[in-house]
Design a protein around this motif. Structure first.
Motif, PDB file in Angstrom:
ATOM      1  N   LEU A  49      -0.098   2.039 -13.117  1.00  0.00           N
ATOM      2  CA  LEU A  49      -0.524   0.370 -12.717  1.00  0.00           C
ATOM      3  C   LEU A  49       0.611   0.452 -11.813  1.00  0.00           C
ATOM      4  CD1 LEU A  49      -1.599  -2.166 -13.009  1.00  0.00           C
ATOM      5  CD2 LEU A  49      -0.078  -2.563 -14.935  1.00  0.00           C
ATOM      6  N   LEU A  50       1.840   1.007 -11.786  1.00  0.00           N
ATOM      7  CA  LEU A  50       3.098   0.901 -10.992  1.00  0.00           C
ATOM      8  C   LEU A  50       2.650   1.374  -9.622  1.00  0.00           C
ATOM      9  CD1 LEU A  50       6.154   1.738 -13.507  1.00  0.00           C
ATOM     10  CD2 LEU A  50       5.854  -0.357 -11.995  1.00  0.00           C
ATOM     11  N   SER A  51       2.121   2.524  -9.629  1.00  0.00           N
ATOM     12  CA  SER A  51       1.621   3.496  -8.418  1.00  0.00           C
ATOM     13  C   SER A  51       0.755   2.538  -7.642  1.00  0.00           C
ATOM     14  CB  SER A  51       1.270   4.738  -8.743  1.00  0.00           C
ATOM     15  OG  SER A  51       2.102   5.622  -9.411  1.00  0.00           O
TER      16      SER A  51
ATOM     17  N   LEU B  41      -0.943  -0.699  -3.061  1.00  0.00           N
ATOM     18  CA  LEU B  41      -1.572  -2.015  -2.530  1.00  0.00           C
ATOM     19  C   LEU B  41      -0.705  -2.861  -1.526  1.00  0.00           C
ATOM     20  CD1 LEU B  41      -3.376  -3.546  -5.648  1.00  0.00           C
ATOM     21  CD2 LEU B  41      -4.215  -2.013  -4.069  1.00  0.00           C
ATOM     22  N   ILE B  42       0.605  -2.809  -1.772  1.00  0.00           N
ATOM     23  CA  ILE B  42       1.545  -3.562  -1.199  1.00  0.00           C
ATOM     24  C   ILE B  42       1.864  -2.829   0.272  1.00  0.00           C
ATOM     25  CG2 ILE B  42       3.699  -4.566  -0.797  1.00  0.00           C
ATOM     26  CD1 ILE B  42       3.760  -5.106  -3.903  1.00  0.00           C
ATOM     27  N   GLY B  43       1.898  -1.647  -0.110  1.00  0.00           N
ATOM     28  CA  GLY B  43       2.175  -0.404   1.034  1.00  0.00           C
ATOM     29  C   GLY B  43       1.198  -0.515   2.158  1.00  0.00           C
ATOM     30  N   LEU B  44      -0.335  -0.418   1.622  1.00  0.00           N
ATOM     31  CA  LEU B  44      -1.131  -0.344   2.550  1.00  0.00           C
ATOM     32  C   LEU B  44      -1.636  -1.830   3.076  1.00  0.00           C
ATOM     33  CD1 LEU B  44      -3.629   1.834   0.515  1.00  0.00           C
ATOM     34  CD2 LEU B  44      -2.622   2.417   2.780  1.00  0.00           C
ATOM     35  N   LYS B  45      -0.935  -2.871   2.721  1.00  0.00           N
ATOM     36  CA  LYS B  45      -1.042  -4.462   3.017  1.00  0.00           C
ATOM     37  C   LYS B  45      -2.590  -4.584   2.461  1.00  0.00           C
ATOM     38  CE  LYS B  45       2.016  -4.110   6.927  1.00  0.00           C
ATOM     39  NZ  LYS B  45       2.229  -4.328   8.497  1.00  0.00           N
ATOM     40  N   ILE B  46      -2.938  -4.116   1.505  1.00  0.00           N
ATOM     41  CA  ILE B  46      -4.314  -4.787   0.945  1.00  0.00           C
ATOM     42  C   ILE B  46      -3.929  -5.994   0.315  1.00  0.00           C
ATOM     43  CG2 ILE B  46      -5.932  -4.126  -0.874  1.00  0.00           C
ATOM     44  CD1 ILE B  46      -5.809  -1.372  -0.352  1.00  0.00           C
TER      45      ILE B  46
END
Length: 1009
Positions: free
Chosen positions: A674-676, A681-686
């Motif tokens: 879940l952490l990964s 999600l935040i890193g890919l700007k999803i």
């Protein structure tokens, strides 16, 4: 009445939206069909200062007709179809009638000369006009022209010798009673209709017009077809017949099973909805997936992604499908271990099939999302979908599928699976339909053996078993003690003429059992395919650089071998090929063989209902017994489970139990999955806000199974907690936008972590190790770099032998020993441990063990002989090879990690070369050959020594010569090697061509005035 001279100026307006066709050939002056008889040169007089000329003196010998490239209408739209033009004609007609009624022609002339028509078209009077317009112009300007006027019958008006001006007053005096005057609109239509109805004296022009019309209609039809998402290319489920022929030639499959045809004809398949289909092992699931992949590549012209659970399966599938890629012109790209490019090469003219492991598939999807290219993937196929329930790997697979579902509405997902107890949950997660069938190509009969009796498994019986027969095999007292389970009796009922697999609980059991069976086999077994077994032994010895496993040396002459992870890749490959070809008739193996490469057998024996110390699960049992029965060879398959009295009750529950259920593993191991997921999600700007993260989480399997997987805490609470944990680790940060809304952003360390697919539990440790390494990086040896890419997760799998540790430590150079001390392992500590003395100062055991594994890898790099290294460190050669492949994969992750952090710029070039060397760990000249899927070191040496020294040599090899030159190489394997080499060369060439095209392409944002 309106002046003839003014009427001459009326020409047809060119439609600005019309598309001008190519006019490469000589422009012809086209006359109307009604008046064409000869070629003339006429110079028209000027009309109000605007000359209109037709100079054809240079073309006197040329036939007056359209050239092949001539556009009959020169880009003009149809006059009749142009309502605005006809309306203007009506306006002019009305003005003329008003002028006629008022008897003021001069005023009308002034009005017309300033009209829209005159202003718009005056500049085009010198252009070569289409024949229909010239006919109209001629008809207007010379309304009473005699047919016998002369030899110059053309569509141009006779303005060379104009008549004297006529006085309008005189005309009025002698004017006869007026007739009903035809409108110019009607006149124009009549001329056009007459032109269209002309006889075949201008057949070439007519043919040219018909050709143009046919071409336009064909273009229109192609445009209509392109609107459809999928083209029907042929009779084989929308694919050309060539595909069916290739399946027969390359796979030996002539007809599909009934269930396969039914599945391929499902509405969900035809309408591209997501689908899960479940069948028993060996039911033919893979072929359906391959046909769907080919439809995506060939019919829809989209890329496809095939996710497989193991590297060996990826390599096998790359070899098998490369031949299809060569024949059908698509790319097959391998993403396993350290192989694969991120992002993949963007191809303009070809589509790609990406064949990946679960981990590499996730990285590939991330890179496509980051580059806004996920929609290029039209189809994702997941083999062994039940792997969603398999620990950390299941979590990675769930992350991959969740992102695809959220980011691309056009990508179809197909899941293949064994029968599951809760397939409905997976349907909800994937928004998929389900197709289930219990088909097996070969009937499977399941038995259990208790003492000397064989019972058939029948869950409908109250006791679950029904008596079948007694074992009839005479055992000596010595055999009775060595083989109390009567395994020799069971095996010799089918071997050597047919094949047998015996699954054992541990690797050591495999080796011991194979050796024990050989002791009591009849000497006749030695004569069965004796020459081929001798060849196999020679190749096994060659693959070990002169070393040969003593167990295999003893068992292979009898047609037996063992198979588990303790073998090297070369040994496993040779054993598998020999078993598939019938040279070996019996394998003792662990459960991993059932989950990996497909090696079916006439009889499957389970020596005990355990895997290591754990009792069998229903899915594991089904996977093992599913290997029984070879399609096209056996009429039926048998499985025999050997039971002791103490295991009977548990076995009954096992055999009658429903299939296990598959549950989300995002919360596995403290919620690391879940952490990964949240980090990526935040890193890919999803997602950039907490609310968006919550919306995404609603589309996961964890959300579907929230009540079962996390009954005490809600998914929302778990998500918020994960965000807080990431903030504490400095992997993300929180800011506010202009509207005071909370925005989630990734930090530099967070970006490096998810781009490198580094485990969150060790990302900060990796950063510290790399930073510390920069303070005194040892560059005159690979040891320091090897230590930095030694995988953390293997450290606890190996306990150092301190005497060996000390011996290897003292063999290091002074600089290398200094490096070891700098990372935290001084010589004094190793010496004390080797001497059995106590150590006062506490040491970090993680660092100590990691350096020990680094010494193993360093030794491998220096001499590349895996057997020597495993002997030196007293480790199994299988463990050493696993360490090598893990280090190669982790090195690739560390390389991507450092690429995102400027302070680690020095590592980029250094790690790139080291990772490549670790991937193959052979002499440099063999590396190009080992890039070919499935070519191991031994095979690469054979090929190199036979003169096949480069990819180009392999790609252009004759399979017949290859088979004759290389020992123990069969025609099918030779064809696969050649096809894989061709695909690799094609892939490299295409990548270079794409770079060239990118360099030469005109920038879309080029500044202009």
């Amino acid at each position: 009445m309106y002046s003839d001279n003014h009427m001459h100026e009326i020409v047809v307006k060119r439609n600005s939206s019309s598309r001008k066709r190519s006019r490469d050939g000589l422009k012809s002056h086209i006359t109307t069909a009604k008046k064409r008889s000869s070629v003339t040169s006429e110079t028209c007089s000027t009309v109000e200062g605007h000359p209109y000329t037709q100079d054809m003196s240079e073309n006197k010998g040329t036939e007056l007709c359209c050239s092949d490239n001539e556009d009959l209408f020169e880009g003009y739209d149809s006059i009749v179809g142009d309502s605005s033009f006809l309306a203007k004609l009506e306006d002019v007609e009305l003005q003329m009638r008003q002028c006629h009624d008022q008897q003021t022609p001069n005023a009308c002339e002034d009005d017309l000369s300033d009209s829209i028509l005159a202003e718009d078209f005056r500049d085009l009077t010198s252009r070569a006009l289409p024949s229909s317009q010239l006919e109209f112009q001629k008809a207007v300007t010379t309304p009473h022209k005699s047919p016998s006027r002369g030899a110059h019958n053309t569509s141009t008006p006779d303005l060379v010798n104009p008549k004297p001006a006529v006085n309008h007053a005189d005309l009025n005096v002698n004017k006869p009673p007026p007739k009903a005057r035809r409108s110019m609109k009607d006149h124009l239509k009549k001329v056009l209709i007459d032109n269209a109805a002309t006889s075949s004296t201008v057949s070439k022009t007519v043919q040219q017009k018909e050709a143009v019309m046919t071409e336009e209609m064909s273009f229109a039809m192609r445009a209509i077809e392109s609107i459809s998402a999928e083209q029907d290319l042929g009779p084989f489920f929308g694919l050309p017949s060539k595909v069916k022929d290739l399946i027969l030639i390359l796979k030996g499959i002539q007809n599909l099973y009934e269930w396969q045809e039914t599945c391929l004809s499902l509405d969900s398949v035809q309408q591209r909805r997501n689908l899960i289909y479940s069948l028993p092992t060996s039911g033919g699931k893979t072929l359906v997936a391959e046909i769907l992949i080919l439809k995506e590549l060939l019919c829809r012209k989209k890329d496809a992604l095939l996710i497989l659970p193991y590297i060996s399966l990826v390599q096998e599938k790359v070899r098998g499908l490369s031949s299809f890629g060569i024949e059908l012109d698509f790319m097959v790209e391998e993403y396993a271990g350290s192989k694969g490019r991120f992002p993949p090469v963007k191809r303009r003219n070809k589509n790609s099939l990406y064949i990946t492991t679960i981990e590499k598939g996730h990285s590939l999807v991330n890179s496509l999302i980051e580059n806004d290219r996920l929609d290029n993937i039209g189809l994702v196929v997941v083999d062994e979908l039940h792997m969603l329930g398999d620990g950390s790997r299941g979590a990675i697979l769930e992350m991959t599928l969740s992102k695809i579902l959220y980011m691309s509405k056009s990508t179809q997902i197909i899941g293949m699976s064994a029968t599951l107890g809760n397939v409905g949950d997976l349907q909800t997660f994937l928004k998929a339909e389900n197709y289930t069938n219990d088909f097996r190509p070969v009937e499977l009969k399941e038995y259990v053996k208790i003492k000397d009796s064989i019972y058939e498994v029948d869950p409908r019986e109250e006791t679950c078993f029904s008596f079948s027969r007694l074992l009839d095999f005479k055992y000596s007292s010595g055999m009775q003690k060595m083989d109390p389970d009567r395994i020799i009796a069971l095996a010799t009922e089918v071997i050597p003429q047919q094949s047998c697999l015996i699954f054992c609980a541990t690797k050591k059991n495999c080796e011991n059992l194979a050796g024990m069976i050989c002791k009591y086999l009849n000497k006749e077994f030695l004569k069965h395919r004796e020459a081929e077994k001798a060849t196999l032994l020679g190749e096994l010895k060659s693959s070990g650089n002169g070393s040969l496993c003593p167990v295999l040396q003893k068992t292979v002459p009898f047609g037996l071998a063992y198979h588990h992870s303790g073998l090297t890749s070369d040994e496993r490959k040779l054993v598998e090929e020999a078993y598939s070809s019938g040279v070996l008739c019996l394998l003792t193996c662990t459960s991993t063989l059932a989950a990996g490469i497909n090696l079916p057998a006439r009889r499957v024996i389970l020596r005990s209902p355990y895997v290591a110390a754990e009792f069998l699960k229903r899915s594991q049992y089904k996977q093992m017994v599913g290997r029984a029965g070879r399609a096209g060879i056996d009429a039926m398959g048998e499985s025999i489970l050997i039971l002791q009295d103490k295991d009977i009750s548990m076995a009954k529950k096992l055999l009658s139990a429903p299939m296990e259920k598959c549950y989300s593993n995002l919360l596995h191991d403290g919620g690391r999955g879940l952490l990964s997921l949240v980090l990526s999600l935040i890193g890919l700007k999803i997602t950039t806000t907490v609310e968006q993260v919550r919306d995404f989480m609603k589309g996961t399997l964890l959300s579907v199974q929230e009540a079962q997987v996390s009954p005490e805490r809600s998914l929302w609470d778990l998500t918020v907690e994960s965000i807080e944990t990431l903030k504490q680790k400095s992997l993300i940060e929180v800011s506010a936008d202009v509207n005071n809304q909370t925005i989630l952003q990734i930090t530099r360390l967070g970006r490096a972590t998810f781009k490198g697919s580094v485990d969150l539990s060790c990302c900060d440790l990796l950063y510290r190790d790399l930073s510390k390494g920069l303070e005194g990086l040892l560059l005159n040896s690979f040891l320091h770099l090897v230590y930095l890419i030694t995988p953390y997760d293997m450290v606890h799998q190996c306990k150092p032998d301190w005497m060996i540790y000390f011996r290897q430590f003292t063999n290091l150079s002074a600089a290398e020993q200094k490096m070891a001390t700098a990372v935290g392992v001084p010589e004094s500590f190793v010496a004390r441990m080797a001497a059995g003395q106590s150590v006062r100062k506490s040491m970090d055991i993680l660092v100590v063990n990691r350096l020990y594994l680094a010494l193993v890898l360093y030794s491998l790099l220096k001499e590349t002989n895996l057997w020597n290294v495993s002997d030196r460190f007293q480790l199994t050669r299988g463990f050493v090879q696993t360490l090598l492949s893990s280090a190669s994969a982790f090195g690739s992750s560390v390389l991507h990690f450092t690429e995102e952090l400027e302070e680690f710029w020095a590592y980029k070039a250094l790690l790139s070369e080291l990772t490549r060397r670790l991937t193959y760990c052979v002499q440099a000249e063999l590396i190009p050959l080992m890039e070919v899927a499935g070519v191991m070191e031994h095979r690469a040496k054979q090929l190199y020594n036979a003169g096949y020294k480069t990819l180009a040599h392999l790609a252009n090899a004759d399979p017949q010569i290859l088979v004759q030159t290389i020992e123990n190489l069969f025609k099918r394997q030779a064809n696969q090697i050649i096809a894989s080499a061709k695909m690799l060369i094609k892939e490299k060439a295409e990548a270079l061509q794409e770079e060239v095209d990118d360099l030469l392409m005109l920038p879309s944002d080029l500044p202009s005035l």
